[in-house]
Design a protein around this motif. Structure first.
Motif, mmCIF file in Angstrom:
data_model
loop_
_atom_site.group_PDB
_atom_site.id
_atom_site.type_symbol
_atom_site.label_atom_id
_atom_site.label_comp_id
_atom_site.label_asym_id
_atom_site.label_seq_id
_atom_site.Cartn_x
_atom_site.Cartn_y
_atom_site.Cartn_z
ATOM 1 N N ARG A 1 45.972 54.995 16.812
ATOM 2 C CA ARG A 1 47.313 55.020 16.210
ATOM 3 C C ARG A 1 48.013 56.242 16.777
ATOM 4 N NH1 ARG A 1 45.514 53.454 10.303
ATOM 5 N NH2 ARG A 1 45.652 51.221 10.560
ATOM 6 N N ARG B 1 51.899 58.358 17.800
ATOM 7 C CA ARG B 1 53.340 58.583 17.682
ATOM 8 C C ARG B 1 53.802 59.200 18.978
ATOM 9 N NH1 ARG B 1 54.779 57.752 12.573
ATOM 10 N NH2 ARG B 1 53.422 58.394 10.913
ATOM 11 N N ARG C 1 55.750 54.169 15.671
ATOM 12 C CA ARG C 1 54.297 54.209 15.747
ATOM 13 C C ARG C 1 53.808 53.174 16.737
ATOM 14 N NH1 ARG C 1 49.994 54.866 11.049
ATOM 15 N NH2 ARG C 1 50.961 56.882 11.193
ATOM 16 N N ASP D 1 48.390 60.943 11.752
ATOM 17 C CA ASP D 1 49.570 60.506 12.483
ATOM 18 C C ASP D 1 49.231 60.098 13.899
ATOM 19 O OD1 ASP D 1 51.241 60.810 10.389
ATOM 20 O OD2 ASP D 1 51.948 62.789 10.964
ATOM 21 N N THR D 2 48.423 60.871 14.578
ATOM 22 C CA THR D 2 48.046 60.566 15.951
ATOM 23 C C THR D 2 46.535 60.644 16.067
ATOM 24 O OG1 THR D 2 50.108 61.469 16.795
ATOM 25 C CG2 THR D 2 48.314 61.252 18.353
#
Length: 179
Positions: A19, A21, A80, A172-173
């Motif tokens: 995942r 950004r 995303r 987030d990343t």
């Protein structure tokens, strides 16, 4: 009648590989604007003599922070890229959500393009040529070589790509093969 490969694919759950950004350097200018507006408003409020001038300064400062700081942050936060063992999902948009998906069943050409500024910050664009006029571009990803390597292995069907642990999918990343 479905081929056995299709039934087997549907029986196994989809695994999240990464995942991502866009790189956080997009938020440098909004942060500088926020610091400048806060300092400028604090200084100007001491100089202004009338209350209506202070209220106008406050209103202008709030409007500037909303437009130049909060909207870029929300835009960055809303975007995303999710890479699974079956597809690539790109979502973005603050007020209107857009979701694009690319199944990884067919073989695609995956390339990385890095500008000098992106090279300085360790990011780059991952371009997936799908055979149409417009390629599928994952813009300004941190660690684009790792994403490219993961996509190559997923497209080739290599079983060596390990899924992320459930506790690690909240970040987030999360890059493939790290943490």
């Amino acid at each position: 009648m479905r081929p056995p490969e299709t039934e087997q694919r549907q029986a196994t759950p989809e695994r999240v590989v990464a995942r991502l950004r866009r790189h956080g350097r997009r938020l440098i200018l909004p942060a500088i604007v926020l610091i400048g507006v806060a300092g400028g408003a604090a200084y100007a409020s001491g100089i202004l003599l009338e209350d209506w001038q202070r209220w106008a300064l406050l209103g202008g400062s709030v409007l500037l922070v909303l437009l130049a700081c909060l909207l870029p942050f929300l835009s960055w936060l809303a975007g995303r890229v999710t890479i699974t063992d079956r597809r690539v999902i790109v979502t973005n948009g603050v007020f209107v959500r857009v979701r694009r998906e690319l199944p990884l069943r067919r073989g695609y050409d995956v390339t990385v393009r890095r500008t000098p500024g992106q090279r300085m910050f360790g990011s780059g664009d991952v371009r997936i040529d799908v055979g149409r006029d417009r390629p599928f571009v994952l813009k300004d990803l941190p660690g684009p070589e790792l994403a490219q390597q993961a996509l190559h292995e997923l497209i080739a069907g290599a079983p060596s790509v390990a899924p992320l642990q459930p506790a690690q999918t909240d970040a987030d990343t999360v890059m493939w093969g790290q943490r």
